[in-house]
Design a protein around this motif. Structure first.
Motif, short mmCIF file in Angstrom:
data_model
loop_
_atom_site.label_atom_id
_atom_site.label_comp_id
_atom_site.label_asym_id
_atom_site.label_seq_id
_atom_site.Cartn_x
_atom_site.Cartn_y
_atom_site.Cartn_z
N SER A 135 0.81 -1.22 0.00
CA SER A 135 0.00 0.00 0.00
C SER A 135 0.84 1.27 0.00
O SER A 135 0.36 2.33 -0.39
CB SER A 135 -0.92 0.00 1.22
N ALA A 136 2.10 1.18 0.44
CA ALA A 136 2.95 2.38 0.51
C ALA A 136 3.73 2.63 -0.76
O ALA A 136 4.39 3.67 -0.88
CB ALA A 136 3.91 2.26 1.69
N LEU A 137 3.69 1.71 -1.71
CA LEU A 137 4.51 1.86 -2.90
C LEU A 137 4.05 3.05 -3.75
O LEU A 137 4.87 3.70 -4.41
CB LEU A 137 4.46 0.58 -3.75
N ALA A 138 2.75 3.35 -3.72
CA ALA A 138 2.25 4.49 -4.50
C ALA A 138 2.90 5.79 -4.06
O ALA A 138 3.20 6.67 -4.88
CB ALA A 138 0.73 4.58 -4.36
N GLN A 139 3.14 5.95 -2.75
CA GLN A 139 3.77 7.17 -2.25
C GLN A 139 5.23 7.26 -2.67
O GLN A 139 5.79 8.36 -2.80
CB GLN A 139 3.65 7.21 -0.72
N ARG A 140 5.90 6.15 -2.87
CA ARG A 140 7.30 6.15 -3.25
C ARG A 140 7.51 6.12 -4.75
O ARG A 140 8.65 6.13 -5.22
CB ARG A 140 8.01 4.93 -2.63
N TRP A 141 6.43 6.08 -5.52
CA TRP A 141 6.54 5.96 -6.97
C TRP A 141 7.37 7.07 -7.63
O TRP A 141 8.16 6.79 -8.54
CB TRP A 141 5.14 5.91 -7.59
N PRO A 142 7.23 8.34 -7.23
CA PRO A 142 8.03 9.38 -7.91
C PRO A 142 9.53 9.08 -7.87
O PRO A 142 10.24 9.38 -8.83
CB PRO A 142 7.69 10.65 -7.12
N GLY A 143 10.03 8.48 -6.79
CA GLY A 143 11.45 8.17 -6.72
C GLY A 143 11.84 6.91 -7.45
O GLY A 143 13.03 6.66 -7.68
N LEU A 144 10.88 6.10 -7.82
CA LEU A 144 11.15 4.84 -8.51
C LEU A 144 10.88 4.91 -10.01
O LEU A 144 11.36 4.07 -10.77
CB LEU A 144 10.28 3.72 -7.92
N ARG A 145 10.16 5.92 -10.43
CA ARG A 145 9.66 5.96 -11.81
C ARG A 145 10.80 6.00 -12.83
O ARG A 145 10.75 5.29 -13.84
CB ARG A 145 8.75 7.18 -11.97
N ASP A 146 11.81 6.81 -12.60
CA ASP A 146 12.90 6.92 -13.58
C ASP A 146 13.62 5.58 -13.75
O ASP A 146 13.98 5.20 -14.87
CB ASP A 146 13.89 7.99 -13.15
N GLY A 147 13.83 4.89 -12.65
CA GLY A 147 14.49 3.59 -12.74
C GLY A 147 13.66 2.58 -13.53
O GLY A 147 14.20 1.81 -14.33
N VAL A 148 12.35 2.59 -13.31
CA VAL A 148 11.47 1.69 -14.06
C VAL A 148 11.48 2.04 -15.55
O VAL A 148 11.53 1.15 -16.41
CB VAL A 148 10.05 1.75 -13.48
N ASP A 149 11.45 3.35 -15.86
CA ASP A 149 11.47 3.76 -17.27
C ASP A 149 12.76 3.30 -17.95
O ASP A 149 12.73 2.83 -19.10
CB ASP A 149 11.34 5.28 -17.38
N ARG A 150 13.89 3.41 -17.27
CA ARG A 150 15.16 2.95 -17.85
C ARG A 150 15.15 1.44 -18.05
O ARG A 150 15.64 0.93 -19.06
CB ARG A 150 16.33 3.35 -16.95
N LEU A 151 14.58 0.73 -17.08
CA LEU A 151 14.51 -0.72 -17.18
C LEU A 151 13.70 -1.15 -18.42
O LEU A 151 14.15 -1.98 -19.21
CB LEU A 151 13.86 -1.29 -15.91
N LEU A 152 12.51 -0.55 -18.59
CA LEU A 152 11.66 -0.94 -19.70
C LEU A 152 12.27 -0.51 -21.03
O LEU A 152 12.10 -1.21 -22.05
CB LEU A 152 10.26 -0.34 -19.53
N ALA A 153 12.96 0.62 -21.06
CA ALA A 153 13.62 1.05 -22.29
C ALA A 153 14.71 0.06 -22.69
O ALA A 153 14.87 -0.26 -23.87
CB ALA A 153 14.19 2.45 -22.11
N ARG A 154 15.47 -0.41 -21.72
CA ARG A 154 16.52 -1.39 -22.03
C ARG A 154 15.93 -2.72 -22.48
O ARG A 154 16.46 -3.40 -23.36
CB ARG A 154 17.41 -1.58 -20.80
N LEU A 155 14.80 -3.11 -21.86
CA LEU A 155 14.15 -4.34 -22.28
C LEU A 155 13.64 -4.22 -23.72
O LEU A 155 13.79 -5.15 -24.53
CB LEU A 155 12.98 -4.65 -21.34
#
Length: 797
Positions: A135-155
């Motif tokens: 339930s707390a992951l939504a609050q931390r999303w702004p700090g995780l979003r760039d890393g996820v975008d880089r991950l999906l771009a590399r995939l």
């Protein structure tokens, strides 16, 4: 093992025969501890791959109830990708660099069909790596979003496809929003999370976002996922839009729960379904508008705008109903029914090679009598009458249909002395004496065996001394299910007709010509001094021709396990929807296609289905039964294809038609017109029984934004309806990608049944927006046939 020690333990226990139980609680708490995780991601993934290979090599079956956890049907590289996504999520959550392990995965990993599973693994990895709860992951999303975008771009770069990013990203953000605990609103990018306020279902909601999916959440209620309602976002939402999102989200959860575990017995479910169908019938008659309610709200207005724009580019056409199967008389038919049958000239295709060979063989048994008088019972349109007129001085031609006699009279004009009589031989009997009596292909329609025996006696008495009687009748599968025969309903077939005339006093069997499908017999009037006459000459011959598809469609080769007539005495609520991928070897480079079937396997598959009493189900019959009766008669199935090309028209369709089935093709408007050439040919195909559904524009639905998907769905439906002049209400999105957003938009676009690529047997009243199909791929064809089709038993009425 340096990592994955617990997995190694579970596999060893499984090898030793230990039984496992399913629990909804998280028992491996150490997985949530950062200190328990290795920082050497490459080592962890290498050990995980070793464990996958060990699991694939196990020759044990999962315990009952644990089948869904057996992942051995997936490729090791695809399962390794799931592990990599989890490890990458952990690394992002911990703020570490992403692991470089693409070389170990290979370029052919599947990012399309397992996108939801990849998003789930990434979600779980982010939770573990960040050390927070779901339930707390939504609050931390702004700090995780760039890393996820880089991950999906590399995939995407690794697999060479940019369209994998949006589906995985949207699925991940939906998980975060559904499980998140927040107040107000949170914009995740493609998904907007909003706290549902009491006034929203009436006043609506005006979001300011680029997101194309919205998730409403009721705070303080648990479980969170049960009180999260998601739907497509196309702009400002009215109160009707908000209510629809809530209603359809709840309905989807209830349908999903019921699909997993039936709460009621089969008999109770059937009675409730029939009661619901009766209720709908009453409502539809009382309130006609209830059949097609108008879609309200912003979504409804947007659909109507797209429809208006699409219709402006289409010629005005009215939908026509697909022609019903041609009326075929039976033993209860009157002369009026037969006139109706003969409204189409040459309904039996007398000029076909099959009929002409049969005529020639029948004539070969007849001894001409130059001054004799012949009687032809059931002369139809006079094709055989012409031949008789050349061999006998006079002919009396008898038929029940006045319309058929009129055509016969025109055909034999000037050919000899022919008198036509309209009447019913079973009612009116036979008047006069004759040197020859013929009666072919009509004794199936005797009212009863007693009536047939009466006619046989009348024929024997109507023969002059030395007179001949010749008949030709096909074998019926109902008489001898163990042999090749026609699957027609009839009072008697070739075997029983022969038996009755053989036992009729005054007749002596002289000669017979027997093929796989019919027999022709010559009888003569028996004289007392012929008591010790020579036995009949029996000649077995091949058919001598290739059957037309129209004739072959009624043949059951090598006998029937269940005839269609027997199957029609039962009812069902299940519908096998088969997905075929075409025939291998008809195009360059597809000989080794793991999905396409060799021609022999494809035809053998359809013949087996025919032998087990299956029949084709039209979408119109499905819709009517689901809405009004709650059940289907017999053993219905659908034969579907997801690609239309010239190979389908030339190779697949004729085989399907020759085995007594009709195909249903999901296609795009451009593809349909390119293969057919003209809309007139398209409509001719539909008249021949081809069912047509939408495949959108060929792009996967989850790669499009909500507004784009809605536009494509509406426009392609209208284009297909204009081409076919039928209502198109079924869709199979490419790659079978149907999530909640896609289903909602396709429903709004006018589709009422969305088909997936797999999933098993469909239910008559099941989830219309996620209809499962059975994948008939080459590698698993035998197992699929045994599991879903050949070992099932029709249910009783």
């Amino acid at each position: 093992m340096h990592t994955n020690e617990d997995w190694d333990l579970w596999l060893r226990l499984a090898q030793d025969g230990c039984r496992f139980a399913v629990t909804q609680r998280i028992l491996a708490q150490y997985w949530s501890s950062a200190d328990s995780l290795t920082r050497d991601t490459r080592l962890m993934l290498r050990d995980a791959r070793t464990m996958l290979e060990r699991a694939h090599s196990l020759k044990i079956s999962p315990a009952r109830g644990l089948e869904e956890f057996d992942m051995r049907s997936f490729a090791i590289s695809d399962l390794a990708l799931r592990n990599w996504m989890w490890s990458a999520g952990v690394a992002i959550g911990q703020g570490r660099e992403l692991p470089e392990v693409f070389d170990d995965l290979g370029p052919d990993v599947d990012c399309r069909y397992q996108k939801d599973e990849l998003a789930l693994r990434l979600f779980n990895g982010l939770v573990v790596g960040s050390g927070t709860g779901f339930s707390a992951l939504a609050q931390r999303w702004p700090g995780l979003r760039d890393g996820v975008d880089r991950l999906l771009a590399r995939l995407a770069h690794h697999v060479g496809r940019d369209d994998v990013v949006l589906p995985i990203s949207r699925a991940l953000q939906l998980l975060i929003a559904r499980h998140g605990r927040f107040r107000g609103r949170i914009d995740l990018g493609k998904v907007l999370g909003v706290t549902l306020m009491p006034a929203m279902p009436w006043r609506g909601f005006r979001p300011e976002t680029q997101a194309d999916v919205i998730v409403f959440q009721i705070p303080y209620l648990r479980p969170i996922t049960w009180f999260s309602f998601d739907g497509p976002l196309l702009g400002p939402l009215s109160g009707a839009d908000v209510r629809r999102i809530i209603r359809r989200s709840l309905a989807h959860r209830i349908e999903t729960r019921l699909a997993r575990k039936a709460l009621l017995s089969t008999q109770v479910s059937l009675r409730l379904a029939r009661f619901a169908a009766l209720t709908r019938r009453v409502i539809d008659r009382a309130v006609p508008r209830a059949r097609s309610p108008v879609l309200a709200g912003t979504l409804g207005r947007r659909v109507r705008q797209i429809e208006a724009g699409a219709m402006a580019h289409q010629a005005r056409t009215d939908h026509v109903t697909v022609p019903a199967p041609a009326f075929h008389p039976d033993h209860r038919s009157s002369s009026g029914d037969w006139d109706r049958f003969f409204q189409q000239a040459n309904p039996w295709r007398y000029d076909s090679e099959y009929e002409q060979i049969k005529y020639a063989r029948t004539l070969s048994l007849i001894r001409p009598v130059s001054n004799g008088h012949a009687l032809e019972i059931a002369c139809a349109e006079g094709h055989f009458t012409v031949d008789l007129a050349r061999r006998f001085a006079s002919v009396t031609a008898f038929d029940i249909s006045e319309l058929a006699i009129e055509r016969a009279r025109q055909r034999v004009a000037g050919q000899g002395d022919v008198t036509f009589v309209q009447g019913d031989v079973f009612r009116d009997g036979i008047v006069g004496q004759y040197d020859l009596i013929t009666c072919s292909e009509m004794l199936y329609f005797a009212p009863s065996l007693a009536a047939l025996k009466t006619v046989a006696s009348a024929i024997a008495k109507a023969l002059r001394p030395g007179g001949q009687f010749v008949h030709a009748h096909a074998f019926l599968i109902g008489e001898r299910p163990d042999r090749t025969a026609f699957d027609w309903d009839g009072t008697a077939g070739g075997d029983q007709v022969f038996a009755i005339f053989s036992n009729t006093p005054g007749l002596r069997h002289v000669r017979a010509i027997i093929t796989d499908l019919y027999r022709i017999d010559l009888f003569e009037q028996a004289c007392p001094d012929q008591a010790h006459a020579a036995p009949a000459l029996i000649e077995t011959v091949p058919l001598g021709c290739t059957l037309e598809d129209r004739v072959a469609a009624d043949v059951v080769w090598d006998g029937a396990v269940v005839t269609r007539s027997q199957a029609m005495q039962t009812t069902t609520r299940t519908i096998p929807v088969l997905l075929f991928h075409g025939i291998a070897g008809v195009r360059d480079g597809d000989d080794d296609d793991p999905f396409r079937l060799p021609r022999e396997d494809f035809e053998d598959c359809l013949q087996q289905l025919r032998r087990h009493g299956y029949r084709s189900l039209s979408m119109q019959e499905w819709d009517h039964a689901a809405r009004y009766s709650g059940r289907l008669m017999g053993r219905p199935l659908m034969i579907t294809f997801d690609a239309l090309d010239h190979a389908f028209v030339k190779h697949c369709w004729p085989i399907v038609r020759r085995n007594g089935f009709q195909p249903f093709i999901f296609t795009t408007p451009a593809e349909l017109l390119a293969v057919a050439g003209t809309e007139a040919i398209v409509r001719d195909w539909v008249a021949q029984g081809l069912g047509v559904g939408s495949r959108l524009d060929g792009r996967a639905a989850d790669t499009m934004l909500s507004s784009e998907l809605l536009q494509v769905a509406v426009e392609t439906r209208i284009q297909l309806e204009a081409m076919t002049r039928t209502a198109v209400r079924s869709v199979a999105p490419p790659f079978g990608m149907i999530d909640r957003r896609t289903a909602e938009l396709l429903w709004a676009a006018g589709y009422r049944r969305c088909f997936m690529d797999d999933g098993g047997i469909a239910n008559l009243g099941g989830m219309e927006l996620a209809v499962p199909r059975i994948d008939m791929a080459r590698e698993t064809l035998g197992e699929t046939m045994e599991l879903y089709l050949l070992n099932t038993v029709p249910s009783g009425k």
